[in-house]
Design a protein around this motif. Sequence first.
Motif, mmCIF file in Angstrom:
data_model
loop_
_atom_site.group_PDB
_atom_site.id
_atom_site.type_symbol
_atom_site.label_atom_id
_atom_site.label_comp_id
_atom_site.label_asym_id
_atom_site.label_seq_id
_atom_site.Cartn_x
_atom_site.Cartn_y
_atom_site.Cartn_z
ATOM 1 N N LEU A 193 21.722 6.930 -17.969
ATOM 2 C CA LEU A 193 21.880 5.936 -19.026
ATOM 3 C C LEU A 193 20.551 5.486 -19.628
ATOM 4 O O LEU A 193 20.406 5.453 -20.863
ATOM 5 N N ASP A 194 19.583 5.135 -18.815
ATOM 6 C CA ASP A 194 18.303 4.656 -19.355
ATOM 7 C C ASP A 194 17.616 5.740 -20.178
ATOM 8 O O ASP A 194 17.030 5.455 -21.236
ATOM 9 N N LYS A 197 19.429 6.096 -23.527
ATOM 10 C CA LYS A 197 19.090 4.979 -24.414
ATOM 11 C C LYS A 197 17.724 5.195 -25.061
ATOM 12 O O LYS A 197 17.536 4.923 -26.251
ATOM 13 N N LEU A 200 18.074 7.894 -27.855
ATOM 14 C CA LEU A 200 18.711 7.376 -29.067
ATOM 15 C C LEU A 200 17.783 6.416 -29.805
ATOM 16 O O LEU A 200 17.694 6.442 -31.035
ATOM 17 N N ARG A 201 17.098 5.581 -29.069
ATOM 18 C CA ARG A 201 16.222 4.582 -29.690
ATOM 19 C C ARG A 201 15.010 5.221 -30.362
ATOM 20 O O ARG A 201 14.623 4.847 -31.477
ATOM 21 N N PHE A 217 28.222 4.415 -22.369
ATOM 22 C CA PHE A 217 26.926 4.010 -22.931
ATOM 23 C C PHE A 217 26.880 2.509 -23.208
ATOM 24 O O PHE A 217 25.909 1.829 -22.854
ATOM 25 N N ALA A 218 27.931 1.997 -23.852
ATOM 26 C CA ALA A 218 27.885 0.633 -24.378
ATOM 27 C C ALA A 218 28.504 -0.416 -23.464
ATOM 28 O O ALA A 218 28.212 -1.616 -23.603
ATOM 29 N N THR A 228 27.307 -0.771 -31.002
ATOM 30 C CA THR A 228 26.206 -0.650 -30.051
ATOM 31 C C THR A 228 25.431 0.642 -30.271
ATOM 32 O O THR A 228 24.190 0.645 -30.312
ATOM 33 N N LEU A 229 26.149 1.741 -30.443
ATOM 34 C CA LEU A 229 25.486 3.017 -30.704
ATOM 35 C C LEU A 229 24.671 2.962 -31.990
ATOM 36 O O LEU A 229 23.533 3.464 -32.050
ATOM 37 N N TYR A 232 21.175 1.659 -32.026
ATOM 38 C CA TYR A 232 20.132 2.530 -31.483
ATOM 39 C C TYR A 232 19.694 3.608 -32.469
ATOM 40 O O TYR A 232 18.532 4.022 -32.455
ATOM 41 N N CYS A 233 20.627 4.128 -33.270
ATOM 42 C CA CYS A 233 20.264 5.189 -34.210
ATOM 43 C C CYS A 233 21.038 5.021 -35.515
ATOM 44 O O CYS A 233 22.073 4.346 -35.545
#
Length: 322
Positions: A193-194, A197, A200-201, A217-218, A228-229, A232-233
């Motif tokens: 997960l990290d 993230k 995507l960020r 993910f969210a 939420t997604l 990030y992008c």
Amino acid sequence: MKKIIGIGNALVDILVHIENDEILDRLGLCKGGMEMIDAQRKREILEVISGMPQTMATGGSTSNTMHGLARLGADAGYIGKVGNDDLGRLFRDECQRYGLRPHLISSEEDTGVAITFISPNAERTFATYLGAAATMQPDQVDAEILKGYDLIHIEGYLIFNHDLILDVCQKAKACGLQISMDMASYNLIESNLDFVKMLLRDHVDIIFANEEEAKAFAGVEGVEALHTLASYCPVAIVKVGKDGSYIEMDGKVTAIAPVDAKRIDTTGAGDIYASGFLFGYINGYDPLRSGNLASYLSARLIEYVGAKLPDDEWMKIKKEEL
């Protein structure tokens, strides 16, 4: 038209229709599951099914997506790793036959296979041998190849190799490419997960997810997970099965209606959805038009066996949908 390239696990799909669970029990496979297998287990399974009717075709999530893009008329290429064997040659030949430019890395390992057992209710059981695909290394991805493209679509299954996927993202950004990624599996998202993230960020411009992946993910579902997604992008897509899909782009959410279809086999439905959306995206379609094309393609695909539409269906799509 912008040029698009994909990178992922180059596999050959071996599709086997079964009448009941007897063969699964004999092989010790969990119905509806996916087992990663080694070379010895692959040989054992292939021996057992050797007398059964089979269909072979190029596979792997991103390979399927890029195949769809090429059939739609996109200028598309593909990076993957295959063995110096008959299946590796089949993979290269099929790419070229359908207009997909192969940038394939050769290996002494066998070409990877995804043996797929299809039950009468269309449920799929997988035994996957990654083979050569699992040996792809960062220094084997040539940045000079990327310079010839505008966007790269990255297979989420590459997340297991942090060094490889991060290197590809960094090379792509240095070459001025936009990055699209499919999340591929909620299990991978939960266990990485990290790292996801961060990808995507810092790197990804377009993310595709299904309901389970978005939730992993969210931590929330539906449109909340989409928001939420999208935080990030720039472009986020969440597919919600029979309820269609949602696209968030430039702060606006677009609902995409599902298309009626007779469900025969769902293999590759998410992959060809990405084909449709990305084709629209690189051609400047608005989200609704891109999403509708994506939804239509996935509906047509599940009416056939396997991850590829037949030629006559592609002729109809080009005539009526583009």
